[in-house]
Write a protein that holds these residues in place. Structure first.
Motif, short mmCIF file in Angstrom:
data_model
loop_
_atom_site.label_atom_id
_atom_site.label_comp_id
_atom_site.label_asym_id
_atom_site.label_seq_id
_atom_site.Cartn_x
_atom_site.Cartn_y
_atom_site.Cartn_z
N GLU A 154 2.20 -0.72 11.31
CA GLU A 154 2.78 -1.71 12.22
C GLU A 154 2.20 -1.53 13.62
O GLU A 154 2.19 -0.43 14.16
CB GLU A 154 4.31 -1.57 12.25
CG GLU A 154 4.94 -2.10 10.98
CD GLU A 154 6.45 -2.28 11.13
OE1 GLU A 154 6.94 -2.34 12.27
OE2 GLU A 154 7.14 -2.37 10.10
N LEU A 155 1.77 -2.64 14.21
CA LEU A 155 1.16 -2.60 15.54
C LEU A 155 2.19 -2.15 16.59
O LEU A 155 3.29 -2.70 16.66
CB LEU A 155 0.63 -4.00 15.88
CG LEU A 155 -0.13 -4.15 17.21
CD1 LEU A 155 -1.43 -3.35 17.18
CD2 LEU A 155 -0.43 -5.63 17.47
N VAL B 294 -5.90 3.10 5.18
CA VAL B 294 -5.77 4.26 6.08
C VAL B 294 -4.66 4.00 7.09
O VAL B 294 -3.80 4.86 7.34
CB VAL B 294 -7.10 4.54 6.82
CG1 VAL B 294 -6.97 5.80 7.68
CG2 VAL B 294 -8.26 4.69 5.83
N ASN B 295 -4.65 2.81 7.65
CA ASN B 295 -3.65 2.42 8.65
C ASN B 295 -2.23 2.51 8.07
O ASN B 295 -1.34 3.15 8.64
CB ASN B 295 -3.98 0.99 9.13
CG ASN B 295 -3.13 0.55 10.30
OD1 ASN B 295 -2.22 1.25 10.73
ND2 ASN B 295 -3.40 -0.64 10.80
N ALA B 296 -2.04 1.89 6.90
CA ALA B 296 -0.70 1.84 6.29
C ALA B 296 -0.19 3.22 5.91
O ALA B 296 1.01 3.47 5.90
CB ALA B 296 -0.73 0.93 5.06
N LEU B 297 -1.13 4.14 5.58
CA LEU B 297 -0.72 5.46 5.08
C LEU B 297 -0.77 6.54 6.18
O LEU B 297 -0.72 7.73 5.88
CB LEU B 297 -1.61 5.87 3.90
CG LEU B 297 -1.50 4.94 2.67
CD1 LEU B 297 -2.56 5.30 1.64
CD2 LEU B 297 -0.11 5.00 2.04
N SER B 298 -0.86 6.10 7.44
CA SER B 298 -0.90 7.05 8.56
C SER B 298 0.33 6.90 9.44
O SER B 298 0.75 5.77 9.74
CB SER B 298 -2.15 6.81 9.42
OG SER B 298 -3.31 7.05 8.66
N SER B 299 0.89 8.04 9.86
CA SER B 299 2.05 7.97 10.77
C SER B 299 1.59 7.44 12.13
O SER B 299 2.33 6.76 12.84
CB SER B 299 2.71 9.34 10.91
OG SER B 299 1.74 10.30 11.24
N HIS B 300 0.34 7.76 12.48
CA HIS B 300 -0.23 7.21 13.73
C HIS B 300 -1.68 6.82 13.45
O HIS B 300 -2.44 7.59 12.85
CB HIS B 300 -0.17 8.25 14.85
CG HIS B 300 -0.77 7.73 16.13
ND1 HIS B 300 -1.99 8.17 16.59
CD2 HIS B 300 -0.33 6.79 17.01
CE1 HIS B 300 -2.28 7.52 17.72
NE2 HIS B 300 -1.30 6.68 18.00
N ILE C 160 0.84 -1.21 0.00
CA ILE C 160 0.00 0.00 0.00
C ILE C 160 0.87 1.25 0.00
O ILE C 160 0.62 2.22 -0.72
CB ILE C 160 -0.95 0.00 1.22
CG1 ILE C 160 -1.97 -1.14 1.10
CG2 ILE C 160 -1.68 1.35 1.35
CD1 ILE C 160 -2.82 -1.36 2.35
N ARG C 161 1.96 1.24 0.78
CA ARG C 161 2.82 2.42 0.88
C ARG C 161 3.62 2.66 -0.40
O ARG C 161 3.92 3.78 -0.76
CB ARG C 161 3.75 2.31 2.09
CG ARG C 161 2.99 2.49 3.41
CD ARG C 161 3.89 2.30 4.61
NE ARG C 161 4.90 3.36 4.72
CZ ARG C 161 4.66 4.58 5.18
NH1 ARG C 161 3.44 4.93 5.56
NH2 ARG C 161 5.63 5.47 5.27
N MET C 162 3.96 1.55 -1.09
CA MET C 162 4.72 1.69 -2.32
C MET C 162 3.83 2.08 -3.50
O MET C 162 4.24 2.79 -4.39
CB MET C 162 5.43 0.37 -2.63
CG MET C 162 6.49 0.51 -3.72
SD MET C 162 7.34 -1.05 -4.00
CE MET C 162 8.56 -1.03 -2.72
#
Length: 617
Positions: free
Chosen positions: A145-146, A119-125, A20-22
């Motif tokens: 990452e959890l 949303v999770n993968a593209l969020s700093s928090h 997702i990030r790539m």
């Protein structure tokens, strides 16, 4: 000559978050910085809200609370709460979600278990908190990452809270614009009567669904007759005709998803209106005369819809599902029956529609000769059109994941268009060069668009003569100098779009390019500053005695430097309409016979937000 080795070591499998990030574009369309309504940060918000809406549709939780403070977003619903044992999986394991169980989500819209993961993968928090059965389970993540999880007893009301901060290394210089968020939230309440959304303390609720949408997006003075509002089990529609607008305007939705590119349901709706009106009057009117100036909205619910792109902007499904006929037959039957009944019962509206059709027919015949000539001229010009330097990808290329980046820069003079042309991205950025000041089109009829070569070529470049569906660029950017002449050209162009294509502004396609006022640099670092505050900050950071350059016009900026301002750090200011004023009033204020003082006031104060008008009337 040695060949590059190709072994098992060359093949690696990305985990879900890396993928997702790539390749974020595959999941959320374009990234952007929040200046455009379809930028990634709004898609992230939408994905989280869609889950809350699905809870509401299931009869769980009538209120959604949203708070956006700078880069931090909180979304709280009062639905059933995610099952506590699945809280981590639902936001971090691909293809995990409740929407595969069609009993629970018959007409759901979420991204099939991808939404909150993206949303999770593209969020700093990213934090998710689910409360049910007297327990609260919380999980926190950083870039997918959890980082922590805990479960404890709780007296909180059941439901789910998601908070996230988009990752600023992916979304550069972003900011949420309240206007775009409000518009998205209003669409949710129009489509879900009974739902209350509270955004930063302000409450949004709708009693009359799509009728409210037409009223909120237009000035009622622009309507030819009161809105026709019809509802069925899986369908709702609202329509009227505009007194001032030339083109057709449609707002279409499937299962609560705003299909900005239309699709099978919108095509069927357009066809059904023509068929019903021809049969009602017993006359074979031209389709374009019947639909000219229409302002309308349609929403349908479909079982397992098929969309033509990941961001679900165009419906591809032909079936309604659940034993119902096809989308086309269903809409044709509904409109044929209900609109016909309405017109029989409301003779004043029926007469107003017929007068409008006859007027459209007369105008079309008057224009037909000049239109034909203009088309031939445009065709010849496009073979050697020096005004337009086109790009390779267009908004109509639905399968291309860069289509939302497509941009047409409208520039003045050769030096500015030369700089932009040399530094643009030839795949997604096109340039249209104006020769001097465009004509003031205030109060003129559509005839002028065909008679004036510049306007005719601009209309041809955008491809919006017949319908907005064929628009070739997602962003139309006015790139003029920030001096009085440049401001005047902006005004004249905004007047042209307001007069003949206001839906381009309503649908957030029109922008002003912001270019830096100063360059502040020393031997090691360069800052481009868009305001006196930014300049002061740059001087403070560089210390000593940095070199300061004041840019007077776009032509002074070298092509190499221009790359910085129209690349990923581009700053665009959207042109927005103030719905409290009719388009006629706006045009009269800006381009009518104002006193010189007022003209001066406008030039001094015009940035782009047209709501200045209201404050200074």
């Amino acid at each position: 000559m040695s060949q590059t080795q190709y072994t098992e070591d060359n093949i690696r499998s990305l985990d879900w978050r890396e993928h997702i990030r790539m390749r974020p574009g595959m999941y959320i369309g374009k990234l952007g910085d929040g200046s455009s309504a379809d930028d990634g940060i709004y898609i992230l918000l939408k994905e989280v809200i869609d889950n809350c809406i699905d809870e509401f549709v299931m009869g769980a939780g009538k209120t959604i609370e949203i708070k956006i403070d700078a880069d931090k977003v909180n979304v709280r619903d009062y639905g059933r709460g995610i099952p506590l044992g699945k809280v981590v999986d639902v936001v971090s394991k691909m293809n995990t979600g409740g929407k595969y169980d069609s009993r629970a989500f018959k007409k759901s819209v979420g991204l099939n278990g991808v939404g909150t993961k993206a949303v999770n993968a593209l969020s700093s928090h990213f934090k998710v908190e689910s409360t049910r059965d007297g327990q609260t389970k919380t999980a926190e993540f950083s870039t997918g990452e959890l980082t922590s999880e805990e479960q404890k007893e709780s007296t909180k009301r059941r439901g789910t809270l998601v908070s996230f901060s988009p990752d600023s290394t992916i979304f550069k210089n972003f900011r949420y614009r309240a206007e775009y968020v409000e518009r998205m939230l209003k669409n949710y309440v129009y489509l879900n009567p009974g739902l209350t959304i509270v955004f930063n303390g302000e409450k949004y609720v709708s009693k009359d669904g799509l009728k409210d949408l037409l009223h909120d997006n237009n000035s009622i003075e622009d309507f030819l007759y009161p809105v026709i509002h019809l509802k069925g089990d899986d369908i709702e529609l609202a329509m009227t005709h505009s007194r001032t607008q030339y083109n057709e305007e449609y707002h279409s939705f499937v299962n609560g998803q705003h299909t900005t590119q239309g699709g099978t349901h919108q095509a069927a709706f357009r066809e059904a209106i023509v068929k019903t009106i021809r049969e009602f009057y017993g006359k074979n009117y031209e389709a374009s005369d019947i639909r000219k100036s229409i302002i309308s909205a349609i929403s349908i619910k479909v079982m397992e819809p098929v969309f033509e792109s990941q961001t679900k902007t165009k419906l591809g499904s032909t079936e309604m599902g659940g034993g119902l006929p096809t989308v086309r037959t269903y809409i044709n039957d509904f409109v044929g029956h209900h609109l016909d009944n309405f017109l029989h019962k409301n003779s004043e509206t029926a007469e107003a529609i017929q007068r409008k059709i006859i007027q459209a027919e007369r105008e079309r015949k008057e224009l037909s000769g000049i239109r034909k000539l203009a088309r031939e001229r445009a065709k010849k010009a496009s073979l050697h059109n020096k005004k337009l330097r086109d790009c390779r990808v267009h908004l109509t290329n639905l399968k291309n994941d860069r289509r939302l980046e497509t941009t047409l820069f409208i520039t003045e003079g050769d030096s500015a268009s030369g700089s932009i042309t040399k530094s643009r991205d030839v795949n997604t950025q096109a340039v249209f060069s104006l020769r001097g000041k465009p004509l003031n089109s205030y109060g003129m009829s559509k005839k002028i668009v065909y008679e004036n070569e510049e306007f005719n070529l601009l209309q041809a470049a955008l491809n919006i003569e017949d319908s907005m569906e064929d628009l070739r660029y997602n962003n139309i950017v006015i790139a003029t100098d920030a001096d009085v002449d440049g401001m005047h050209i902006r005004l004249l162009l905004i007047t042209f779009f307001l007069q003949f294509f206001p839906e381009l502004i309503k649908e957030n396609h029109l922008y002003i390019l912001q270019t830096p006022l100063f360059r502040v640099r020393n031997k090691t670092k360069t800052f481009y500053c868009y305001s006196d505050e930014e300049k002061a900050k740059a001087i403070a950071e560089l210390r000593g005695n940095p070199e300061i350059t004041r840019f007077k016009g776009l032509g002074e900026i070298s092509p190499n430097e221009f790359k910085m301002f129209i690349g990923e750090d581009i700053r665009l200011e959207p042109v927005m309409l103030d719905k409290a004023l009719s388009i006629e009033e706006l045009l009269k204020f800006y381009m009518g016979k104002n006193t010189p003082d007022r003209q001066e006031f406008i030039i001094d104060n015009l940035k782009v937000e047209l709501d200045l008008v209201e404050e200074n009337e």
